[in-house]
Design a protein around this motif. Structure first.
Motif, PDB file in Angstrom:
ATOM      1  N   THR A  16       0.836  -1.204   0.000  1.00 14.51           N
ATOM      2  CA  THR A  16       0.000   0.000   0.000  1.00 14.51           C
ATOM      3  C   THR A  16       0.870   1.253   0.000  1.00 14.51           C
ATOM      4  N   PHE A  17       1.909   1.252   0.854  1.00 11.31           N
ATOM      5  CA  PHE A  17       2.755   2.451   0.940  1.00 11.31           C
ATOM      6  C   PHE A  17       3.378   2.765  -0.423  1.00 11.31           C
ATOM      7  N   ASN A  18       3.898   1.726  -1.082  1.00  9.05           N
ATOM      8  CA  ASN A  18       4.533   1.955  -2.382  1.00  9.05           C
ATOM      9  C   ASN A  18       3.547   2.558  -3.368  1.00  9.05           C
ATOM     10  N   LYS A  19       2.332   1.992  -3.369  1.00  8.12           N
ATOM     11  CA  LYS A  19       1.311   2.449  -4.329  1.00  8.12           C
ATOM     12  C   LYS A  19       0.964   3.924  -4.091  1.00  8.12           C
ATOM     13  N   GLU A  20       0.718   4.258  -2.822  1.00  6.80           N
ATOM     14  CA  GLU A  20       0.300   5.631  -2.515  1.00  6.80           C
ATOM     15  C   GLU A  20       1.445   6.622  -2.715  1.00  6.80           C
ATOM     16  N   VAL A  21       2.675   6.178  -2.386  1.00  6.26           N
ATOM     17  CA  VAL A  21       3.817   7.082  -2.531  1.00  6.26           C
ATOM     18  C   VAL A  21       4.076   7.394  -4.004  1.00  6.26           C
ATOM     19  N   ARG A  22       3.832   6.422  -4.884  1.00  5.78           N
ATOM     20  CA  ARG A  22       4.014   6.681  -6.310  1.00  5.78           C
ATOM     21  C   ARG A  22       3.078   7.801  -6.780  1.00  5.78           C
ATOM     22  N   ARG A  23       1.821   7.717  -6.314  1.00  7.04           N
ATOM     23  CA  ARG A  23       0.845   8.762  -6.708  1.00  7.04           C
ATOM     24  C   ARG A  23       1.267  10.118  -6.140  1.00  7.04           C
ATOM     25  N   TYR A  24       1.770  10.059  -4.913  1.00  7.07           N
ATOM     26  CA  TYR A  24       2.203  11.289  -4.229  1.00  7.07           C
ATOM     27  C   TYR A  24       3.366  11.941  -4.979  1.00  7.07           C
ATOM     28  N   ILE A  25       4.338  11.108  -5.365  1.00 12.73           N
ATOM     29  CA  ILE A  25       5.511  11.653  -6.071  1.00 12.73           C
ATOM     30  C   ILE A  25       5.095  12.269  -7.403  1.00 12.73           C
ATOM     31  N   ASP A  26       4.158  11.590  -8.105  1.00 11.49           N
ATOM     32  CA  ASP A  26       3.680  12.138  -9.385  1.00 11.49           C
ATOM     33  C   ASP A  26       3.075  13.524  -9.172  1.00 11.49           C
ATOM     34  N   ALA A  27       2.217  13.627  -8.135  1.00  7.26           N
ATOM     35  CA  ALA A  27       1.551  14.916  -7.882  1.00  7.26           C
ATOM     36  C   ALA A  27       2.581  15.968  -7.474  1.00  7.26           C
ATOM     37  N   LEU A  28       3.551  15.528  -6.686  1.00  2.13           N
ATOM     38  CA  LEU A  28       4.549  16.469  -6.173  1.00  2.13           C
ATOM     39  C   LEU A  28       5.465  16.970  -7.298  1.00  2.13           C
ATOM     40  N   SER A  29       5.804  16.067  -8.249  1.00  5.33           N
ATOM     41  CA  SER A  29       6.740  16.496  -9.288  1.00  5.33           C
ATOM     42  C   SER A  29       6.122  17.580 -10.173  1.00  5.33           C
ATOM     43  N   VAL A  30       4.789  17.569 -10.306  1.00  4.93           N
ATOM     44  CA  VAL A  30       4.144  18.654 -11.061  1.00  4.93           C
ATOM     45  C   VAL A  30       4.297  19.949 -10.263  1.00  4.93           C
ATOM     46  N   LYS A  31       4.047  19.860  -8.957  1.00  3.17           N
ATOM     47  CA  LYS A  31       4.080  21.057  -8.096  1.00  3.17           C
ATOM     48  C   LYS A  31       5.480  21.669  -8.038  1.00  3.17           C
ATOM     49  N   THR A  32       6.494  20.798  -7.854  1.00  4.72           N
ATOM     50  CA  THR A  32       7.847  21.330  -7.638  1.00  4.72           C
ATOM     51  C   THR A  32       8.317  22.143  -8.846  1.00  4.72           C
ATOM     52  N   GLU A  33       7.741  21.853 -10.004  1.00  5.67           N
ATOM     53  CA  GLU A  33       8.180  22.594 -11.188  1.00  5.67           C
ATOM     54  C   GLU A  33       7.521  23.960 -11.287  1.00  5.67           C
ATOM     55  N   SER A  34       6.384  24.143 -10.591  1.00  4.14           N
ATOM     56  CA  SER A  34       5.627  25.361 -10.865  1.00  4.14           C
ATOM     57  C   SER A  34       5.438  26.320  -9.690  1.00  4.14           C
ATOM     58  N   GLU A  35       5.446  25.823  -8.430  1.00  3.40           N
ATOM     59  CA  GLU A  35       5.061  26.758  -7.379  1.00  3.40           C
ATOM     60  C   GLU A  35       5.714  26.419  -6.025  1.00  3.40           C
ATOM     61  N   VAL A  36       5.628  27.396  -5.132  1.00  5.33           N
ATOM     62  CA  VAL A  36       6.074  27.162  -3.760  1.00  5.33           C
ATOM     63  C   VAL A  36       4.908  26.516  -3.026  1.00  5.33           C
ATOM     64  N   PHE A  37       5.169  25.478  -2.240  1.00  8.17           N
ATOM     65  CA  PHE A  37       4.054  24.822  -1.545  1.00  8.17           C
ATOM     66  C   PHE A  37       4.493  24.337  -0.171  1.00  8.17           C
ATOM     67  N   ASP A  38       3.493  24.031   0.653  1.00  9.38           N
ATOM     68  CA  ASP A  38       3.752  23.587   2.011  1.00  9.38           C
ATOM     69  C   ASP A  38       3.744  22.057   2.020  1.00  9.38           C
ATOM     70  N   ILE A  39       4.897  21.471   2.332  1.00 14.48           N
ATOM     71  CA  ILE A  39       5.033  20.012   2.245  1.00 14.48           C
ATOM     72  C   ILE A  39       4.068  19.310   3.206  1.00 14.48           C
ATOM     73  N   TYR A  40       3.823  19.926   4.361  1.00 10.80           N
ATOM     74  CA  TYR A  40       2.927  19.326   5.363  1.00 10.80           C
ATOM     75  C   TYR A  40       1.524  19.159   4.754  1.00 10.80           C
ATOM     76  N   ASN A  41       1.032  20.233   4.142  1.00 13.53           N
ATOM     77  CA  ASN A  41      -0.317  20.162   3.555  1.00 13.53           C
ATOM     78  C   ASN A  41      -0.388  19.156   2.420  1.00 13.53           C
ATOM     79  N   GLU A  42       0.642  19.180   1.555  1.00 14.10           N
ATOM     80  CA  GLU A  42       0.607  18.298   0.384  1.00 14.10           C
ATOM     81  C   GLU A  42       0.657  16.823   0.786  1.00 14.10           C
ATOM     82  N   THR A  43       1.351  16.538   1.896  1.00 14.43           N
ATOM     83  CA  THR A  43       1.560  15.139   2.289  1.00 14.43           C
ATOM     84  C   THR A  43       0.331  14.547   2.979  1.00 14.43           C
ATOM     85  N   GLN A  44      -0.528  15.431   3.496  1.00 17.05           N
ATOM     86  CA  GLN A  44      -1.712  14.955   4.229  1.00 17.05           C
ATOM     87  C   GLN A  44      -2.518  13.933   3.427  1.00 17.05           C
TER      88      GLN A  44
END
Ligand code: HEM
Length: 452
Positions: A150-178
């Motif tokens: 489960t962790f691997n599956k969810e982390v993959r989705r998380y990384i995909d979402a995060l890689s879009v964000k890291t290219e475009s904006e400043v964000f709060d890691i705490y909120n994004e990880t929730q």
């Protein structure tokens, strides 16, 4: 007329009853305070100043307490009717964590009622110990391999979402990880695929956050100790509403899972669920052993939710912050990851023990930012530490936040140096100089799970 008379009598009797209870409470607490009057620490006036600071400026109050602890390794203060004894030496912490006279949580933990009653989080005695014994193997050991999928599956989705964000904006890691954490928790605890990463729905995590926030607020607000006053206050109403949300949601899942289990029988139920969740395992067990009823399952599952959310999210965010501030450490972690799992592979159960440097980094983060900076316990019988007696009924505060930064046990304690957790350095350190998961028989049952 008679009715009015009766109502008047009932009101007077209720008033007398409440006053009697308050009187008895104060007499009991006063005796405890008297028993501890020879302990070093803040005077009554300084303690009053401490409470005043709590209500006005929390940081000032905290600093006052830290000043006292630095002066007295065992130092007392009064928090309203409570006698608090702060302890920061590892050898003294060890005594408290291991003693049978200090395994109870302070009465302020009962403020979690009616959300949870006498359970993993705030329970005491044989019932709580039996629940711990039953649940511990379900969050550790061989079942970890189910959760890692489960962790691997969810982390993959998380990384995909995060890689879009890291290219475009400043964000709060705490909120994004929730969202990712919410989905991991759902599947691991309930066996239900989480939807937070898809829909942004954080109803359950927010309810958990609300109960924890309002609980801590009440703990440091002695004027909200009487339940009838608390229920009338804004935080009291928020606590009640979050309690209803959690009870309704989790009770429904428990009932549904139990019915399904009864309808299918163990064999088929397992065939349907090759990777059972913590709740599946618990239901499988209690249907046969009758070790818990639905209400008790509900309370223990809520305790596990407390363990999952705030702690993991907090420590993850601080670790990322440390990596962002210390590029040399970040590079070493990357090298270790590439060596063990390569660039795109999933983490396997066998890999986990190999992440030696990652372990050191997480430990160093836990040292600097302990999730539980103060670990409280009630003293259930007079407990001697060195030449001091901690009287029965007082509350011990184990000051992990100070122990973790003591110059006696750590070189350059304010610096982020993961290497201090190498095997050689850890061996020579007092084992209770680092207590992020507490210690003794009431330590965090999720410690191993969490580090993994
Ligand atoms: C970074 C992660 C975590 C940290 C630092 C942490 C730390 C702690 C600490 C300091 C305590 C207090 C123990 C005491 O009173 O002596 C505790 C209790 C507890 N934790 Fe954790 N925890 C973490 C994650 C978890 C997880 C993931 C779970 C569940 C799977 C969990 C479940 C619990 C439970 C049920 C208790 C109550 C135990 C008792 O009072 O007997 N924790 N935790």
């Amino acid at each position: 007329m008679i009715l009015q008379f009766l109502a008047g009598c009932i009101a007077v009797l209720c008033g007398i009853y409440i006053l009697k209870r308050i009187y008895e409470f104060w007499i009991r607490q006063w005796n405890i305070i008297k028993a501890g009057q020879n302990l070093p620490g803040l005077s009554t006036i300084a303690s009053a100043k401490f409470i005043w600071k709590i209500s006005n400026n929390m940081e000032d109050a905290f600093n006052l307490m830290i000043e006292m602890c630095e002066k007295y390794p065992i130092g007392s203060l009064r928090l309203g009717p409570l006698l608090i004894i702060c302890v920061s030496n590892p050898q003294d912490i060890e005594i408290i964590m291991k003693s049978t006279k200090s395994q109870k949580k302070p009465f302020t933990h009962d403020f979690m009622e009616p959300l949870v009653v006498n359970n993993l989080f705030n329970g005491y005695g044989p019932k709580m110990r039996a629940h711990r014994k039953l649940i511990m193997p379900m969050i550790n050991g061989q079942h970890l391999k189910n959760y890692i999928v489960t962790f691997n599956k969810e982390v993959r989705r998380y990384i995909d979402a995060l890689s879009v964000k890291t290219e475009s904006e400043v964000f709060d890691i705490y909120n994004e990880t929730q969202y990712c954490l919410a989905d991991m928790t759902f599947e691991t605890i309930f066996g239900i695929p989480g939807v937070a990463q898809n829909t942004g729905d954080l109803t359950v995590p927010h309810a958990v956050e609300t109960v924890l926030e309002t609980f801590f607020h009440r703990m440091i607000s002695p004027w909200l100790y009487p339940t009838f006053l608390y229920n009338l206050s804004e935080p009291g109403r928020e606590f009640k509403s979050a309690t209803t949300t959690l009870h309704k949601f989790i009770s429904k899942i428990i009932k549904e899972k139990k019915s399904l289990y009864m309808a299918l029988g163990r064999g088929e139920s397992r065939a349907e669920k090759p990777k059972p969740s913590i709740l599946d395992l618990l239901i499988e067990n209690v249907v046969v052993t009758h070790a818990m009823d639905n209400q008790e399952i509900l309370y223990d599952i809520i305790s596990l939710l407390f363990g999952f959310y705030d702690t993991v999210l907090g420590i993850f965010s601080f670790t990322i912050l440390m990596l962002a501030m210390h590029h040399d450490v970040q590079n070493k972690i990357r090298e270790e990851l590439l060596l063990i799992i390569g660039a795109f592979d999933d983490v396997m159960l066998d890999n986990i023990g190999s992440f030696k440097y990652m372990d050191m980094v997480i430990n160093e983060t836990l040292r600097l930012f302990p999730v539980a900076p103060i670990i409280p316990r009630e003293i259930t019988d007079d407990l001697q530490i060195d030449k001091h007696i901690l009287p029965k009924g007082s509350t011990a505060f184990m000051m992990a936040m100070l122990t973790h930064k003591s110059e006696t046990h750590w070189d350059e304690p304010n610096k982020f140096i993961p290497e201090r957790f190498s095997l050689e350095d850890s061996k020579v350190r007092h084992p209770f100089a680092f207590v992020p998961f507490s210690g003794g028989t009431r330590s965090c049952p999720g410690g191993k799970f969490d580090l993994n």
